[in-house]
Design a protein around this motif. Structure first.
Motif, PDB file in Angstrom:
ATOM      1  N   GLN A  49       0.805  -1.223   0.000  1.00  0.00           N
ATOM      2  CA  GLN A  49       0.000   0.000   0.000  1.00  0.00           C
ATOM      3  C   GLN A  49       0.843   1.281   0.000  1.00  0.00           C
ATOM      4  OE1 GLN A  49      -2.416   0.138   3.520  1.00  0.00           O
ATOM      5  NE2 GLN A  49      -0.669   0.072   4.943  1.00  0.00           N
ATOM      6  N   ASN A  50       2.102   1.177   0.439  1.00  0.00           N
ATOM      7  CA  ASN A  50       2.967   2.354   0.483  1.00  0.00           C
ATOM      8  C   ASN A  50       3.973   2.409  -0.669  1.00  0.00           C
ATOM      9  OD1 ASN A  50       1.769   3.257   2.861  1.00  0.00           O
ATOM     10  ND2 ASN A  50       3.238   2.180   4.161  1.00  0.00           N
ATOM     11  N   LYS A  51       3.886   1.465  -1.590  1.00  0.00           N
ATOM     12  CA  LYS A  51       4.872   1.411  -2.666  1.00  0.00           C
ATOM     13  C   LYS A  51       4.814   2.655  -3.530  1.00  0.00           C
ATOM     14  CE  LYS A  51       4.465  -1.225  -6.393  1.00  0.00           C
ATOM     15  NZ  LYS A  51       4.455  -2.409  -7.277  1.00  0.00           N
ATOM     16  N   SER A  52       5.983   3.162  -3.898  1.00  0.00           N
ATOM     17  CA  SER A  52       6.082   4.333  -4.765  1.00  0.00           C
ATOM     18  C   SER A  52       5.423   4.062  -6.119  1.00  0.00           C
ATOM     19  CB  SER A  52       7.548   4.700  -4.984  1.00  0.00           C
ATOM     20  OG  SER A  52       7.693   5.654  -6.012  1.00  0.00           O
ATOM     21  N   ASN A  53       4.713   5.055  -6.640  1.00  0.00           N
ATOM     22  CA  ASN A  53       4.084   4.893  -7.949  1.00  0.00           C
ATOM     23  C   ASN A  53       5.105   4.942  -9.086  1.00  0.00           C
ATOM     24  OD1 ASN A  53       4.710   7.616  -8.060  1.00  0.00           O
ATOM     25  ND2 ASN A  53       2.594   8.320  -7.904  1.00  0.00           N
TER      26      ASN A  53
END
Length: 335
Positions: free
Chosen positions: A298-302
């Motif tokens: 959920q926190n992964k960089s786009n």
């Protein structure tokens, strides 16, 4: 929370030492040899660089008596031969105790805004104390270190020359920082190419350079600037669920879970294994990971997404990263 305790303790110590700054004898004649294209690093007013301070810091950096049982030094994990990084996933402290994270390179540490992968320490002067007091590393107390060094007498003269006082926590922290600020690297084939030497890079490395700075890979969005890092904290999707909370350990914000400071890519060829826990062994495997787009988190960089690189493109990227190696760095007398 242990990091926060140490930081609070060290800040109190730092403030208490401010009163004695007027006793300093400062020789401002020493200047760092900064590579072309690099800014001059900021140096604290209370720790301006001198030859004596740097020499004292160098001796302390490689002194095993900083550890509780006299078995390891800072240089035991930050190996000069590997550009001040380690060769294993997790370094071993005293009694073979394993650290919690991979040992990063100290090269160009003078430019870092915060320290440790989670940014838990705000200054280089404070940075050196945590390994001394950390249970899994040196497992000592800086006050006990002071007593030991005072008893040995081996730093009496140099400490007076460097800071006009006897060896102690104030001197130890600042001397270590002074030495580490000299660990600067910026004379790679890539730098030579950028300075006009068109033959410095191979055809594969030139293709890899174009790919690295392209929108297709987004590599340079985080690995930017003269040191190939923007010092931001990123979750790259290494895991669906992180055992190490990363930046969240400091901020306590759920949105920072699994985020770690973007590392420099300079000399990356010799600073593996990679990632915060040393879980990836080779540059080829690193490129394969990013090519896959990482794990869902959920926190992964786009910016981290599947790249669909060909085998040739992956090879070119690896070859470009190898061009960031400063081959002359290891010829200097670091010890």
């Amino acid at each position: 929370m242990k990091n926060l305790f140490y930081i609070s303790l060290l800040l109190i110590f730092l403030i208490s030492c401010k009163k004695e700054r007027e006793n300093f004898i400062v020789d401002d004649s020493y200047k760092l040899a900064v590579p072309l294209g690099f800014p001059y690093p900021e140096i604290p007013e209370d720790n301006e660089l001198t030859k004596d301070r740097i020499e004292l810091g160098k001796k302390l950096f490689f002194d095993k008596s900083l550890s509780r049982n006299n078995t390891i030094s800072c240089g035991s994990c930050h190996l000069v031969s590997n550009y001040f990084s380690d060769t294993i996933s997790l370094s071993k402290g005293i009694e073979g105790r394993l650290g919690m994270r991979n040992t990063p390179s100290l090269v160009n540490i003078a430019y870092k805004p915060d320290f440790f992968m989670d940014g838990g320490v705000p200054t280089l002067e404070l940075f050196g104390v945590a390994p001394i007091q950390e249970h899994s590393e040196m497992d000592n107390n800086i006050l006990d270190v002071t007593d030991r060094l005072l008893l040995s007498g081996k730093y009496d003269e140099l400490s007076k020359l460097a800071y006009n006082r006897e060896i102690g926590p104030f001197v130890i922290t600042r001397a270590l920082a002074a030495y580490q600020r000299t660990i600067i690297s910026g004379k790679s084939d890539y730098d030579s190419y950028n300075s006009g030497n068109s033959g410095a890079l191979t055809a594969s490395q030139i293709r890899g350079k174009s790919l690295f700075f392209s929108d297709k890979t987004n590599c340079s969005s985080c690995h930017s600037g003269f040191n190939f890092t923007n010092y931001s904290y990123q979750n790259i999707g290494l895991y669906v669920n992180y055992a190490d909370t990363g930046r969240m350990r400091i901020t306590l914000n759920e949105s920072d879970r699994g985020k770690f400071m973007v590392p420099t890519l300079r000399n990356i060829q010799y600073t593996g294994p990679y990632m915060h826990n040393g879980s990836i062994n080779t540059l080829e495997e690193v490129v394969d990971f990013f090519n896959s787009g990482g794990q869902p988190n959920q926190n992964k960089s786009n910016l981290v997404k599947e790249l669909f690189l060909t085998e040739t493109e992956k090879t070119d990227l690896v070859n470009f990263m190898k061009s960031l190696t400063d081959k002359k760095f290891l010829t200097k007398n670091w010890k």
